[in-house]
Design a protein around this motif. Structure first.
Motif, PDB file in Angstrom:
ATOM      1  N   TYR A 117       0.816  -1.220   0.000  1.00 22.62           N
ATOM      2  CA  TYR A 117       0.000   0.000   0.000  1.00 22.62           C
ATOM      3  C   TYR A 117       0.848   1.266   0.000  1.00 22.62           C
ATOM      4  O   TYR A 117       0.368   2.351  -0.338  1.00 22.62           O
ATOM      5  CB  TYR A 117      -0.949   0.014   1.214  1.00 22.62           C
ATOM      6  CG  TYR A 117      -0.256   0.293   2.530  1.00 22.62           C
ATOM      7  CD1 TYR A 117      -0.063   1.605   2.968  1.00 22.62           C
ATOM      8  CD2 TYR A 117       0.200  -0.743   3.341  1.00 22.62           C
ATOM      9  CE1 TYR A 117       0.580   1.872   4.169  1.00 22.62           C
ATOM     10  CE2 TYR A 117       0.836  -0.479   4.531  1.00 22.62           C
ATOM     11  CZ  TYR A 117       1.015   0.817   4.948  1.00 22.62           C
ATOM     12  OH  TYR A 117       1.649   1.079   6.141  1.00 22.62           O
ATOM     13  N   ASN A 118       2.110   1.137   0.383  1.00 22.63           N
ATOM     14  CA  ASN A 118       3.019   2.273   0.492  1.00 22.63           C
ATOM     15  C   ASN A 118       3.985   2.340  -0.698  1.00 22.63           C
ATOM     16  O   ASN A 118       4.968   3.074  -0.664  1.00 22.63           O
ATOM     17  CB  ASN A 118       3.795   2.176   1.803  1.00 22.63           C
ATOM     18  CG  ASN A 118       4.408   3.496   2.216  1.00 22.63           C
ATOM     19  OD1 ASN A 118       3.823   4.559   2.014  1.00 22.63           O
ATOM     20  ND2 ASN A 118       5.596   3.442   2.795  1.00 22.63           N
ATOM     21  N   VAL A 174       1.750   3.877  -5.726  1.00 20.76           N
ATOM     22  CA  VAL A 174       0.592   4.350  -4.972  1.00 20.76           C
ATOM     23  C   VAL A 174       0.784   5.820  -4.595  1.00 20.76           C
ATOM     24  O   VAL A 174      -0.113   6.655  -4.760  1.00 20.76           O
ATOM     25  CB  VAL A 174       0.374   3.499  -3.706  1.00 20.76           C
ATOM     26  CG1 VAL A 174      -0.773   4.058  -2.866  1.00 20.76           C
ATOM     27  CG2 VAL A 174       0.104   2.049  -4.075  1.00 20.76           C
ATOM     28  N   ARG A 175       1.969   6.152  -4.107  1.00 19.33           N
ATOM     29  CA  ARG A 175       2.262   7.542  -3.732  1.00 19.33           C
ATOM     30  C   ARG A 175       2.142   8.480  -4.931  1.00 19.33           C
ATOM     31  O   ARG A 175       1.571   9.575  -4.829  1.00 19.33           O
ATOM     32  CB  ARG A 175       3.677   7.624  -3.146  1.00 19.33           C
ATOM     33  CG  ARG A 175       3.807   6.995  -1.756  1.00 19.33           C
ATOM     34  CD  ARG A 175       5.266   6.880  -1.344  1.00 19.33           C
ATOM     35  NE  ARG A 175       5.405   6.586   0.064  1.00 19.33           N
ATOM     36  CZ  ARG A 175       5.680   7.500   1.010  1.00 19.33           C
ATOM     37  NH1 ARG A 175       5.865   8.760   0.666  1.00 19.33           N
ATOM     38  NH2 ARG A 175       5.775   7.154   2.273  1.00 19.33           N
ATOM     39  N   LEU A 177      -1.533   8.984  -5.793  1.00 21.38           N
ATOM     40  CA  LEU A 177      -2.195   9.861  -4.824  1.00 21.38           C
ATOM     41  C   LEU A 177      -1.844  11.318  -5.084  1.00 21.38           C
ATOM     42  O   LEU A 177      -2.702  12.205  -4.985  1.00 21.38           O
ATOM     43  CB  LEU A 177      -1.792   9.472  -3.394  1.00 21.38           C
ATOM     44  CG  LEU A 177      -2.417   8.201  -2.824  1.00 21.38           C
ATOM     45  CD1 LEU A 177      -1.816   7.889  -1.455  1.00 21.38           C
ATOM     46  CD2 LEU A 177      -3.932   8.339  -2.708  1.00 21.38           C
ATOM     47  N   ARG A 208       2.935  10.611   4.238  1.00 22.15           N
ATOM     48  CA  ARG A 208       2.525   9.271   4.631  1.00 22.15           C
ATOM     49  C   ARG A 208       1.322   8.827   3.802  1.00 22.15           C
ATOM     50  O   ARG A 208       0.518   9.650   3.373  1.00 22.15           O
ATOM     51  CB  ARG A 208       2.139   9.230   6.116  1.00 22.15           C
ATOM     52  CG  ARG A 208       3.273   9.542   7.076  1.00 22.15           C
ATOM     53  CD  ARG A 208       4.233   8.369   7.163  1.00 22.15           C
ATOM     54  NE  ARG A 208       5.250   8.568   8.168  1.00 22.15           N
ATOM     55  CZ  ARG A 208       6.424   9.146   7.975  1.00 22.15           C
ATOM     56  NH1 ARG A 208       6.718   9.604   6.757  1.00 22.15           N
ATOM     57  NH2 ARG A 208       7.304   9.273   8.937  1.00 22.15           N
ATOM     58  N   VAL A 209       1.197   7.524   3.598  1.00 28.10           N
ATOM     59  CA  VAL A 209      -0.017   6.959   3.011  1.00 28.10           C
ATOM     60  C   VAL A 209      -0.896   6.541   4.173  1.00 28.10           C
ATOM     61  O   VAL A 209      -0.546   5.664   4.955  1.00 28.10           O
ATOM     62  CB  VAL A 209       0.292   5.751   2.099  1.00 28.10           C
ATOM     63  CG1 VAL A 209      -1.014   5.138   1.592  1.00 28.10           C
ATOM     64  CG2 VAL A 209       1.169   6.178   0.922  1.00 28.10           C
ATOM     65  N   ASP A 210      -2.018   7.225   4.325  1.00 29.10           N
ATOM     66  CA  ASP A 210      -2.903   7.009   5.467  1.00 29.10           C
ATOM     67  C   ASP A 210      -4.056   6.076   5.107  1.00 29.10           C
ATOM     68  O   ASP A 210      -4.602   6.152   3.999  1.00 29.10           O
ATOM     69  CB  ASP A 210      -3.474   8.353   5.934  1.00 29.10           C
ATOM     70  CG  ASP A 210      -4.371   8.208   7.147  1.00 29.10           C
ATOM     71  OD1 ASP A 210      -3.840   7.878   8.228  1.00 29.10           O
ATOM     72  OD2 ASP A 210      -5.597   8.413   7.013  1.00 29.10           O
ATOM     73  N   TRP A 227      -7.374   0.515  -2.471  1.00 28.53           N
ATOM     74  CA  TRP A 227      -7.080   1.825  -3.052  1.00 28.53           C
ATOM     75  C   TRP A 227      -8.010   2.913  -2.528  1.00 28.53           C
ATOM     76  O   TRP A 227      -7.583   4.020  -2.204  1.00 28.53           O
ATOM     77  CB  TRP A 227      -7.182   1.715  -4.571  1.00 28.53           C
ATOM     78  CG  TRP A 227      -7.102   2.976  -5.366  1.00 28.53           C
ATOM     79  CD1 TRP A 227      -7.992   3.397  -6.300  1.00 28.53           C
ATOM     80  CD2 TRP A 227      -6.066   3.971  -5.352  1.00 28.53           C
ATOM     81  NE1 TRP A 227      -7.592   4.589  -6.864  1.00 28.53           N
ATOM     82  CE2 TRP A 227      -6.399   4.961  -6.287  1.00 28.53           C
ATOM     83  CE3 TRP A 227      -4.877   4.113  -4.620  1.00 28.53           C
ATOM     84  CZ2 TRP A 227      -5.618   6.078  -6.532  1.00 28.53           C
ATOM     85  CZ3 TRP A 227      -4.079   5.234  -4.867  1.00 28.53           C
ATOM     86  CH2 TRP A 227      -4.451   6.200  -5.803  1.00 28.53           C
ATOM     87  N   LEU A 265      -7.101   4.611   0.896  1.00 22.08           N
ATOM     88  CA  LEU A 265      -5.800   5.251   1.067  1.00 22.08           C
ATOM     89  C   LEU A 265      -5.859   6.739   0.736  1.00 22.08           C
ATOM     90  O   LEU A 265      -6.493   7.136  -0.236  1.00 22.08           O
ATOM     91  CB  LEU A 265      -4.754   4.562   0.182  1.00 22.08           C
ATOM     92  CG  LEU A 265      -4.598   3.056   0.371  1.00 22.08           C
ATOM     93  CD1 LEU A 265      -3.571   2.493  -0.611  1.00 22.08           C
ATOM     94  CD2 LEU A 265      -4.202   2.725   1.813  1.00 22.08           C
ATOM     95  N   GLN A 270      -3.466  10.662   1.079  1.00 28.09           N
ATOM     96  CA  GLN A 270      -2.160  11.301   1.298  1.00 28.09           C
ATOM     97  C   GLN A 270      -2.228  12.172   2.548  1.00 28.09           C
ATOM     98  O   GLN A 270      -3.071  13.054   2.648  1.00 28.09           O
ATOM     99  CB  GLN A 270      -1.804  12.153   0.084  1.00 28.09           C
ATOM    100  CG  GLN A 270      -0.473  12.888   0.223  1.00 28.09           C
ATOM    101  CD  GLN A 270      -0.066  13.535  -1.080  1.00 28.09           C
ATOM    102  OE1 GLN A 270       0.346  12.854  -2.004  1.00 28.09           O
ATOM    103  NE2 GLN A 270      -0.202  14.848  -1.174  1.00 28.09           N
ATOM    104  N   ASN A 325      -1.157  11.858  10.269  1.00 23.93           N
ATOM    105  CA  ASN A 325      -1.144  10.404  10.289  1.00 23.93           C
ATOM    106  C   ASN A 325      -0.942   9.886  11.709  1.00 23.93           C
ATOM    107  O   ASN A 325      -1.605   8.939  12.140  1.00 23.93           O
ATOM    108  CB  ASN A 325      -0.041   9.891   9.362  1.00 23.93           C
ATOM    109  CG  ASN A 325      -0.001   8.385   9.278  1.00 23.93           C
ATOM    110  OD1 ASN A 325       0.868   7.750   9.880  1.00 23.93           O
ATOM    111  ND2 ASN A 325      -0.919   7.784   8.544  1.00 23.93           N
TER     112      ASN A 325
END
Length: 207
Positions: A51-52, A56-57, A60, A82-84, A110, A113, A115, A121
């Motif tokens: 997920y991180n 993904v970042r 986002l 952070r990916v929250d 997805w 999640l 940002q 976070n």
């Protein structure tokens, strides 16, 4: 003022992310195996960093720009990104650990999640308060794959039926509850929101 109104707008390109395809890494065979394992073994599963992932970042950031979706902190100015997990992937702090395992099936989802800056976070942590606990989706509810979307997408029942107190920056009219000032402060305009924010910061001064 108009400048304060402009500053109050959550900085994202649009609200279409929830309908957008998940980044490839979240649909990779390895990640899908992790999803199956966490559903089967929620208490022993060790959450992987899929997920991180950088993909993904990057995705986002396409929607959220360089800002934290909660406080508008500009991550390009040096704040840690952070990916929250909007709904916590581990046990909920508002409940005893044996009463809820957390929204474990959303660990790699997805639509769950967002940002976030490091501060938000950390403050949010595993909090997810509801005004009515009877509406909470729990681990005791079967999550068959045939209706998985209704248990994963925040705008569909079952999740949309939860009486949550936390605002979702991609779904809720955030500007109706909070004003983002030019000095970086965030002022709640609703008494319930003031009570909620004081759960995270008991010494908060809202003027």
């Amino acid at each position: 003022t108009s400048r304060e109104r402009e500053a109050s707008m959550i900085s994202r390109k649009d609200k279409g992310r929830l309908a957008s395809p998940a980044p490839a890494e979240l649909n990779s065979p390895g990640c899908l195996r992790r999803v199956a394992d966490i559903k089967a073994n929620p208490l022993t599963h060790k959450v992987n960093s899929y997920y991180n992932d950088d993909t993904v970042r990057t995705e986002l950031q396409k929607y959220h720009g360089s800002k934290c979706v909660y406080c508008e902190t500009d991550t390009s100015a040096g704040a840690s990104f952070r990916v929250d997990h909007f709904r916590p992937k581990k046990h909920i702090k508002e409940l005893p650990e044996d009463k809820h395992y957390g929204y474990y099936w959303l660990a790699y989802e997805w639509t769950n999640l967002l940002q976030s800056c490091e501060a938000c976070n950390g403050k949010k942590s595993n909090h997810f308060p509801l005004s009515d606990e009877k509406t909470r989706v729990t681990h005791t509810i079967p999550i068959p794959d045939t209706i998985a979307e209704s248990y994963t997408h925040p705008e569909l029942a079952e999740l949309s039926n939860e009486n949550r107190l936390l605002l979702h920056p991609e779904i809720d009219n955030v500007e109706g509850y909070l004003v983002f000032k030019n000095d970086g402060s965030v002022i709640p305009t609703d008494d319930d929101e003031k009570k909620l924010l004081r759960r995270f910061d008991p010494h908060a001064d809202f003027g």
